[in-house]
Every structure is written in structure tokens, then in C-alpha cells.
Design an enzyme around this catalytic site. Structure first.
Site, mmCIF file in Angstrom:
data_model
loop_
_atom_site.group_PDB
_atom_site.id
_atom_site.type_symbol
_atom_site.label_atom_id
_atom_site.label_comp_id
_atom_site.label_asym_id
_atom_site.label_seq_id
_atom_site.Cartn_x
_atom_site.Cartn_y
_atom_site.Cartn_z
ATOM 1 N N TYR A 120 8.107 -26.899 -16.691
ATOM 2 C CA TYR A 120 9.435 -26.824 -16.603
ATOM 3 C C TYR A 120 9.765 -27.378 -15.405
ATOM 4 C CZ TYR A 120 8.560 -22.141 -14.598
ATOM 5 O OH TYR A 120 8.019 -21.193 -13.970
ATOM 6 N N ARG A 152 13.232 -25.769 1.012
ATOM 7 C CA ARG A 152 12.278 -26.496 0.100
ATOM 8 C C ARG A 152 13.010 -27.909 -0.554
ATOM 9 N NH1 ARG A 152 8.625 -23.657 -4.197
ATOM 10 N NH2 ARG A 152 10.495 -23.600 -5.190
#
Length: 421
Positions: free
Chosen positions: A238, A388
Site C-alpha cells: 500500500y 517525513r
């Protein structure tokens, strides 16, 4: 127009993968007050490939709704785990017949680690080894928490000691008691790429077996499972494979080990005669023995449709080249827009040590990411102070990168200017 914006325009014009963006359904107008949305969280959940909704509608309405149980044979539901595994195989450097899709990453980590311990012990027995029993599982000390939890449970089940070691310390820590080593190819926090060939060779030299977690590398960079003799590997689908939320994971078992791979989760789907309904278990040949129960068909076939984006000559080498160019350019833009000292880059600079993400450390990172998302720049936050940004080359462009860095600078300036900051 500023220098980075001009540079972004030039890079996008020369981008050989630019056409792939049309293969995804992106919210181009979802950028809030700042313009178009920039999605840099594909390292958590990949964007939706355009082929998936129509394919799933067919699966639900026709295959399930009309054919019903006939679809297990007529539409190939039964063979989906290995068929889709063969489509993933080239993206991780594996020949066909070695990957089976199904279950979660965590479940596959458990199968692989326990299986690795059993492989090590059976190899010692076959060789008549007179040394101490292999009773140690080594795990990446910086691993994603679930891998550590699973490894600890596998150690209890197999009577092993669990030993956390940083990847750089693995070669010196290995010994004749080491049975299995579980490592992450890319560090989920920092984006550091670990040396798979060298670490695999070190584990083998110690007579142990290695399990690689490819969650943050499959679909983003070359892996070379067959080339480097990796024993077992697992990964989710995913992230960079865009299979959708909760998409099934996969398990790789090297061809030479398949006849000895002893899964701790035998199920009727991995039986040599699954419809024989025999009380005694006999494992299927090949990678099929990595199957357990009934495949989750809806998610499985959504993943199969998502993998269509790799058809038509897209290579993992081209994706890697663009990934490095994107991350390089992002760092250049951050340097151009963000005042020195405001953020610290945790991701290594050398290309050979970098995955497809950039991790920046800064104070108030959680608030900063919230404001970025409100402006349409979507990354994520990792406690306590890490931003991130994941770069999926199939749908991220250089203009996206420039805008993300520019908005980051604006948000950081706002936070710094607020009273009490």
C-alpha cells in the site's frame, strides 16, 4: 519567477516518467489557499491508480454479483496470490514462482522469521553440525515496532533469545548461535538505505538466514533479491505499490529453500490438496506453502489493478533515478528557502544510503506538519520531532517538490514569529 521554480520547470520538461502521473487520480485542486495539492505521503499510503475503481466495480458487480462462486475458477480468484506475486517479482528483482501475496506484513514477518529459524536448524542437522544449537534471533534495533514485537514472539515460540542490534553492528555481532536475522531495507524514520548485499553475505557467512522487510523500498528502488541470494523477504503493497489501504502483503521464499520452508501457519490454502480435506497437513510445492487461509479477494484484485501502472515499459531503474533526482532537488530547495539551522536533515546524503524519502527534524514538528497539510502539502509526522516526506516518482513532479519546500519555509517562518516561540 525564482531560480528553484525555473529549475523545477526544466526538470519536469525533461522527466521521462511525467506521463505516468495521468495513471493516478490526484486531487489537483485540493491544495487549500496555497494552490494545487502536493502529496508526499506515498511512503505511508500510495495514491489511487485510475484503473482501480472500474476494475473493482467489475469484481463486485459482475464477478461477485453475477458469477458468484464460479469466479474462483472462471475469473482466477484461486490463483490470484501467486499470479499477483509474479507481477511484483520483477520490481524486487525476483524470478517468477517465489512470491505469494496475502495476509498482512506482520503475519508474513512471523512466517518468515520462524521459517528462517527452522531452516537454520534443519541445515545444521543435515550437515551434522556439532556446535551449539542456533538459538538466537537478531533484529534491527531501529526497526519498525511491529517487526520487533513479532520477532520477540517468534523467539519465544522457537526457544530463541532475541538480540536487537543496529544494522551497522550486525556483521560483528553474528555468531554460531545466530539462526535468523530480521532487517529493514530502508529505515522508516530516517529513510536510510541499508546495505542489503553486504549484510546478506555476512549473515550467510555465519550460517544463518536473513529476512528482509521491503516495505519502504519495493516499488521505489531496485532490491535484487535473487541476485544477492536473499533467503526470505516480506513487504506491504500500500506504499510505493499503491495497492490501497490494508492491501495484502507478500512473502518471498527463495526457490532453493522452498522445499524446506516450514511455515508456522499451515492452512488449507497451502495444503498440497486443499480440497482433499485431509486431517494430516502436507505442504504445497513452491511458494504456495506461504499461503494460509482464503485470500481477501477484493483487496487482492484492487492491488492487481494498481500494478497496471508498471506496464508499458516502466522500469524500477528509471523510478530510482527520478527518486534520487526528486530528493536531491527537495534538499536544494529546502536549502534555498529555509533559513540555516531551522531544520536538520536526518536522511543520509549519499545516494547509496538513501531510500525515497527525506526526514527533517525540527521543533514543533507536529504543528508544522498540521499547517503544511492545511496548505495542501501532505507529508507526515513521527514522534517526537520528525517531518517525513515520501517521493513516489510515478506521480510526484519537480514542481511539487519546489512548492513543498517553499510552503515549508513559509510555515516555519510563521511558527517562529509567533509569541512564545
Amino acid at each position: 519567477m525564482s531560480e528553484p521554480r525555473l529549475r523545477a520547470k526544466e526538470l519536469d520538461a525533461a522527466d521521462g516518467l511525467a506521463a505516468q502521473r495521468a495513471e493516478f487520480l490526484l486531487d489537483e485542486g485540493g491544495g487549500g489557499s496555497g494552490g494545487e495539492a502536493v502529496y508526499l505521503d506515498g511512503n505511508s499510503l500510495g495514491a489511487l491508480p485510475a484503473a482501480v475503481p472500474g476494475r473493482l466495480e467489475d469484481v463486485v458487480r459482475r464477478q461477485w454479483g453475477e458469477l458468484r462462486i464460479r469466479s474462483w475458477t472462471e475469473e482466477g480468484w484461486w490463483t490470484a496470490p501467486e499470479r499477483i506475486g509474479d507481477r511484483i517479482a520483477p520490481l524486487v528483482g525476483a524470478a517468477a514462482g517465489q512470491i505469494v501475496v496475502g495476509d498482512s506484513t506482520s503475519v508474513n514477518v512471523f512466517k518468515a522469521v520462524v521459517g528462517a529459524v527452522r531452516l537454520a536448524r534443519s541445515a545444521d542437522t543435515a550437515a551434522g553440525a556439532a556446535g551449539p544449537a542456533r538459538d538466537e534471533i537478531m533484529v534491527d534495533a531501529t526497526t519498525f515496532p511491529t517487526d520487533g514485537y513479532i520477532a520477540e514472539s517468534a523467539a519465544r515460540m522457537t526457544g530463541c533469545t532475541l538480540r536487537p542490534v543496529p544494522p551497522s553492528g550486525i556483521p560483528d555481532a553474528l555468531g554460531d548461535r545466530t539462526a535468523a536475522v530480521l532487517l529493514n531495507h530502508v529505515d522508516y524514520r530516517t529513510g536510510r538505505l541499508h546495505d542489503l548485499p553486504a549484510l546478506t553475505a555476512a549473515v550467510h557467512a555465519a550460517g544463518a538466514y536473513v529476512v528482509w522487510d521491503l516495505c519502504h523500498s519495493a516499488g521505489a528502488l531496485p532490491v535484487g533479491l535473487d541476485e544477492h541470494g536473499v533467503d526470505l523477504a516480506v513487504g506491504c503493497t500500500y506504499k510505493y505499490l499503491n495497492g490501497g489501504p490494508g492491501a495484502p502483503a507478500y512473502l518471498y521464499v527463495r526457490a532453493e529453500l522452498q522445499d524446506r520452508f516450514d511455515s508456522p501457519l499451515p492452512g488449507w490454502n497451502s495444503h498440497a490438496e486443499p480440497f482433499g480435506m485431509r486431517p494430516e497437513y502436507a505442504p504445497a510445492p513452491g511458494a504456495l506453502r506461504g499461503r494460509v487461509g482464503t485470500p481477501d479477494i477484493l483487496s487482492m484484485l484492487a492491488l492487481e489493478a494498481a500494478l497496471d501502472v508498471w506496464d508499458g515499459g516502466v522500469t524500477i531503474e528509471a523510478v530510482r533515478a527520478k527518486s534520487l533526482a526528486l530528493t536531491d532537488f527537495f534538499l536544494e530547495c529546502v536549502e534555498a528557502y529555509v533559513p540555516e539551522g531551522r531544520v536538520e536533515c536526518l536522511t543520509p546524503g549519499p545516494h547509496g544510503e538513501r531510500g525515497s524519502q527525506i526526514a527533517l527534524r525540527c521543533p514543533d514538528a507536529g504543528d508544522v506538519m498540521k499547517r503544511l497539510i492545511e496548505r495542501g502539502v501532505v507529508g507526515d509526522f513521527r514522534h517526537p520531532d520528525v517531518l517525513r516526506f515520501g517521493f513516489t516518482p510515478l506521480y510526484v513532479g519537480f514542481a511539487d517538490v519546489e512548492r513543498a519546500a517553499r510552503v515549508l519555509a513559509e510555515v516555519l517562518a510563521e511558527v517562529l514569529a509567533e509569541p512564545g516561540t
